[in-house]
Write a protein that holds these residues in place. Structure first.
Motif, PDB file in Angstrom:
ATOM      1  N   ASP A 235       0.839  -1.207   0.000  1.00  0.00           N
ATOM      2  CA  ASP A 235       0.000   0.000   0.000  1.00  0.00           C
ATOM      3  C   ASP A 235       0.864   1.242   0.000  1.00  0.00           C
ATOM      4  O   ASP A 235       0.586   2.231  -0.666  1.00  0.00           O
TER       5      ASP A 235
ATOM      6  N   LEU B 264       2.256   1.980  -3.410  1.00  0.00           N
ATOM      7  CA  LEU B 264       1.249   2.506  -4.332  1.00  0.00           C
ATOM      8  C   LEU B 264       0.872   3.939  -3.965  1.00  0.00           C
ATOM      9  O   LEU B 264       0.663   4.784  -4.835  1.00  0.00           O
ATOM     10  N   ASN B 265       0.795   4.198  -2.664  1.00  0.00           N
ATOM     11  CA  ASN B 265       0.497   5.567  -2.222  1.00  0.00           C
ATOM     12  C   ASN B 265       1.557   6.537  -2.690  1.00  0.00           C
ATOM     13  O   ASN B 265       1.277   7.661  -3.113  1.00  0.00           O
TER      14      ASN B 265
ATOM     15  N   PHE C 237       1.146   7.287  -6.280  1.00  0.00           N
ATOM     16  CA  PHE C 237      -0.046   8.108  -6.455  1.00  0.00           C
ATOM     17  C   PHE C 237       0.229   9.570  -6.073  1.00  0.00           C
ATOM     18  O   PHE C 237      -0.126  10.495  -6.790  1.00  0.00           O
TER      19      PHE C 237
ATOM     20  N   ASP D  84      -5.193   5.776  -8.745  1.00  0.00           N
ATOM     21  CA  ASP D  84      -6.092   5.642  -7.610  1.00  0.00           C
ATOM     22  C   ASP D  84      -6.764   4.270  -7.638  1.00  0.00           C
ATOM     23  O   ASP D  84      -6.910   3.605  -6.617  1.00  0.00           O
TER      24      ASP D  84
ATOM     25  N   ARG E 266      -4.388   1.702  -6.681  1.00  0.00           N
ATOM     26  CA  ARG E 266      -4.214   1.741  -5.245  1.00  0.00           C
ATOM     27  C   ARG E 266      -5.305   0.944  -4.560  1.00  0.00           C
ATOM     28  O   ARG E 266      -5.112   0.365  -3.499  1.00  0.00           O
TER      29      ARG E 266
END
Lengths: 105, 684
Positions: free
Chosen positions: B37, B40-41, B44, B74, B77
């Motif tokens: 996570d 991916l954050n 992003f 997004d 994510r």
């Protein structure tokens, strides 16, 4: 970008090129919030927060540190130095303004 | 005050490229490792920040494209599609294209518009493959299990006693929470210390909070993210039975702040935020139209240390001296040689002057750097004094040497506070006088010749000659029965220890008076004067040289000695008429000039040169500082010359009547007169 966003939102912003200048600017004025990057020449952001926190005028003033995800240990060191919180770079203007809601009355 | 967008461009470009690099690194890492996570954050956030900033600055193409990439990321994510090789390829291409767009905005490189379209289509296709991949809709997973429970959380929040030490404040946290849903709180004050044990810097309170609404646990945790280690925190989903609690219901926003909280915290959170939002959108639309005007701006910026610039300025100064030496040397050459060189030297002269101007321009900053801070000051101080003041700034784009601006901030601050404190009346008083209730405080800057004039003016009560006189008598500055004209009153207020404020307050009465303001200005080789009309207002006019490093000077001779008088102080040069010299008991020697009597200073006597000419052979320089004129007797004028000021204090020590030293074209070291100091001594 930080200065631009804050200025656009109607805040008065004074910028300093490094930590040392930051301390001097802070002493010369009266601010409601300090935002500093961690990596700065002369005096880094953590040292800046520590120096300001020691000043009576800045004992309770919110201070935010800009950091990147990879610098987890920095958050801890920032906290110990007296930082109020942190914003993880990169961030958008919205994130910055939302964060202000957490530290300004 | 409109915002100059262009000064944010360079940092925007640099930061955007950095953000893209961060996202790119993140995407590349996905090829090797499992997508966390956090990873991916990170990817992003890079695109998200560019999108936001590009929108604010008006780079719409970039904002649109990054918006598409951002929404794809997004979804990534939210694990709506997988990070397989083809997907990563598309996303990496998007990073490349975003980078091309940033560079295009930066220096006008062409971009392939079709490529952008292709990528957007490819991104959309990533979206549409989702349901086929069998990824369930997120809502079907998170559907509430207990349907009759009210959505929300019960939060136990007990800040540590030293909670305030990092600049955090529980009330601000409660304010943020109150914006996230319907909130009820109960404050636990049992730990509150009483009497002497009470320490206002410690936090004794704890809260039991019920927050109803669809804020997620993550949202709530985010609010507490900075203070997790500074408090005891529990976040429990609301069970149907728990909704009745807490027993004592205190709605937030609080109308009465908690006993140990700073006094000014009770703000309608939502209202405040709405106001802020409205303001920021106004500013932003303004900013966009400004961007159109500034489209030509495509300049690289360099951050250079001040030392390097100072070294450069010093070198240019030396070059100016060398040029003057060359010009001097020309006169001793045979005519046919010197004539041939003359044109070359003139060319050199023009070039050095241009060079000097360009180098000085590096250090020039708009005065707005000094003015900027006063918006806040006027607002805050005005509020605390109960006065309503409009701040009007004009000419703030006028440029001034950075070091002068820095030294100007203190005196200006003092003048502004002075105007707020003493000059401007309360709204009631103004109303009864028939003035508008809202007073106007003006800051104005304007170039005048080689100087800049800065005016701090208000439309307040003006200088009251009677009150000044009374105070001056009290201080023993003037005799008991001396009448004080308005002009004299304007001079008296600059005397040390002078303040007509009835009570010393924290703003203007810090033991620092206008005498310090004047001294600061004089140290900058400037002057200050007051213009005032009773009942109509006061204006402080500051005049400053644009730079401190190089001045135009008049070379004068006294006996065998050469001195330089800065041109900015010289009002005129006159041949003295011995009949116009009068000796007045107690006031020294005066010179009559067109009906005015000026104090006469004999430079030779002042600096102890015996072999100098008298009044019948010399020449008078009428010099002006602080609005006072003095006649200065010298033997003769030599000529006008640009000189580089070298500090005498840092190389030798402070000498009375001497402002600094310089090296003339012939290589001779001469002293520069401190005219302001001379004028002061003539007055006393």
């Amino acid at each position: 970008m930080v200065a631009f966003t804050l200025t656009s939102a109607g805040h008065d912003v004074v910028e300093a090129a490094d930590g040392q200048q930051g301390v001097e600017a802070a002493k010369a004025g009266k601010f409601d919030l300090i935002i500093t990057d961690v990596n700065m020449p002369v005096m880094n952001g953590i040292e800046l927060v520590r120096a300001l926190r020691a000043l009576p005028d800045y004992k309770f003033i919110p201070m935010l540190v800009l950091t990147t995800e990879s610098e987890q240990s920095i958050k801890q060191r920032g906290r110990e130095a007296g930082a109020t919180g942190w914003i993880v770079k990169p961030f958008s203007p919205e994130v910055l303004l939302n964060t202000l809601g957490k530290v300004l009355d | 005050m409109s915002i100059d967008l262009t000064r944010f461009y360079e940092s925007f470009f640099a930061e955007s490229l950095e953000s893209l690099e961060a996202s790119e690194t993140g995407l590349l890492a996905l090829e090797r490792e499992h997508a966390t996570d956090e990873r991916l954050n990170e990817i992003f956030r890079g695109l998200h920040s560019i999108k936001g900033a590009a929108g604010s600055l008006g780079f719409t193409g970039l904002a649109d494209f990054t918006h598409h990439v951002e929404s794809a990321l997004d979804r990534l994510r939210k694990r709506e599609f997988d990070t397989d090789k083809p997907t990563l390829d598309i996303l990496l291409s998007c990073i490349d294209y975003s980078r091309a767009l940033v560079l295009a905005a930066k220096d006008g490189r062409p971009v392939d518009g079709e490529r952008g379209q292709e990528l957007v289509t490819a991104l959309d296709r990533l979206h549409s493959t989702l349901p086929a991949n069998g990824v369930p809709e997120p809502s079907s997973v998170t559907a509430p299990v207990v349907t009759d429970a009210v959505p929300g959380f019960r939060i136990g929040f007990q800040p540590a006693p030293d909670f305030f030490a990092n600049g955090n404040d529980p009330l601000r946290i409660l304010k943020v929470l109150s914006g996230m849903g319907h909130m009820r709180t109960r404050c636990d004050a049992t730990a509150l210390a009483m009497g002497e044990a009470f320490n206002a810097e410690r936090c004794y309170l704890a809260w039991d909070i019920v927050l109803e609404g669809d804020a997620s646990r993550e949202d709530i945790e985010e609010v507490f993210s900075w203070v997790r280690e500074d408090c005891a925190l529990s976040i429990e989903p609301l069970a149907a039975s728990a909704v009745e609690a807490p027993a004592v219901q205190t709605p937030i926003p609080t109308s009465a702040p908690a006993p140990n909280a700073p006094p000014s915290v009770a703000v309608e959170g939502a209202e405040e935020r709405r106001r802020l939002d409205r303001r920021s959108t106004d500013r932003r639309s303004q900013a966009r139209s400004a961007e159109a005007e500034a489209e030509e701006f495509r300049q690289e910026r360099l951050h250079v240390s001040r030392d390097k610039v100072d070294a450069l300025i010093n070198l240019v100064g030396e070059l100016v001296i060398t040029k003057t030496m060359l010009k001097e040397g020309l006169t001793s050459l045979p005519l046919e040689v010197s004539q041939r060189l003359e044109a070359v030297v003139q060319q050199l002269e023009r070039n050095t002057r241009d060079l000097q101007d360009s180098v000085m321009a590096i250090r020039m900053l708009p005065v707005s750097h000094a003015f900027g801070r006063f918006g806040r000051l006027v607002r805050d101080v005005g509020q605390s004094l109960g006065k309503r003041v409009d701040l009007v700034m004009t000419g703030e784009q006028s440029e001034l040497d950075k070091s002068v601006i820095e030294k100007l901030v203190d005196p200006l601050t003092h003048l502004v506070r002075n105007a707020l404190d003493h000059g401007i009346e309360t709204p009631e008083e103004r109303k009864s006088l028939g003035k508008p209730e809202v007073a106007t405080l003006r800051l104005h800057a304007e170039h005048k010749g080689g100087n800049i004039e800065i005016v701090v003016s208000d439309d307040g009560r003006g200088v009251n000659a009677q009150r000044v006189a009374a105070k001056a008598r009290l201080l023993g500055l003037i005799g008991e029965d001396v009448e004080v004209s308005l002009e004299r009153a304007c001079e008296l207020i600059f005397e040390p220890g002078f303040s007509t404020a009835e009570s010393v307050n924290e703003l203007s009465g810090r033991g620092v008076g206008l005498d310090v303001v004047r001294r600061n200005i004089l140290e900058l080789s400037g002057g200050i004067r007051v213009e005032t009309a009773p009942g109509q207002g006061t204006a402080f006019v500051i005049r400053l040289p644009l730079t401190l490093a190089i001045i135009d000077g008049m070379t004068v001779l006294v006996g065998q000695e050469t001195y330089i008088v800065p041109m900015t102080f010289i009002a005129e040069c006159v041949q003295p008429d011995p009949a116009a010299i009068k000796s007045v008991a107690g006031r020294g020697v005066l010179v009559e000039l067109r009906g005015q009597y000026l104090p006469l200073l004999k430079l030779g006597e002042l600096i102890g040169i015996e072999a100098c000419g008298g009044i019948d052979t010399g020449i008078l320089l009428v010099v002006e500082a602080d609005g006072n004129h003095v006649a200065l007797l010298v033997d003769s004028l030599v000529g006008q010359e640009q000189v580089v000021i070298k500090s005498l204090e840092s190389n030798f020590r402070k000498v009375d009547y001497i402002a600094g030293a310089t090296i003339l074209g012939q290589g001779q070291v001469v002293l520069i007169l401190d005219v302001a100091g001379l004028v002061r001594s003539a007055k006393s």
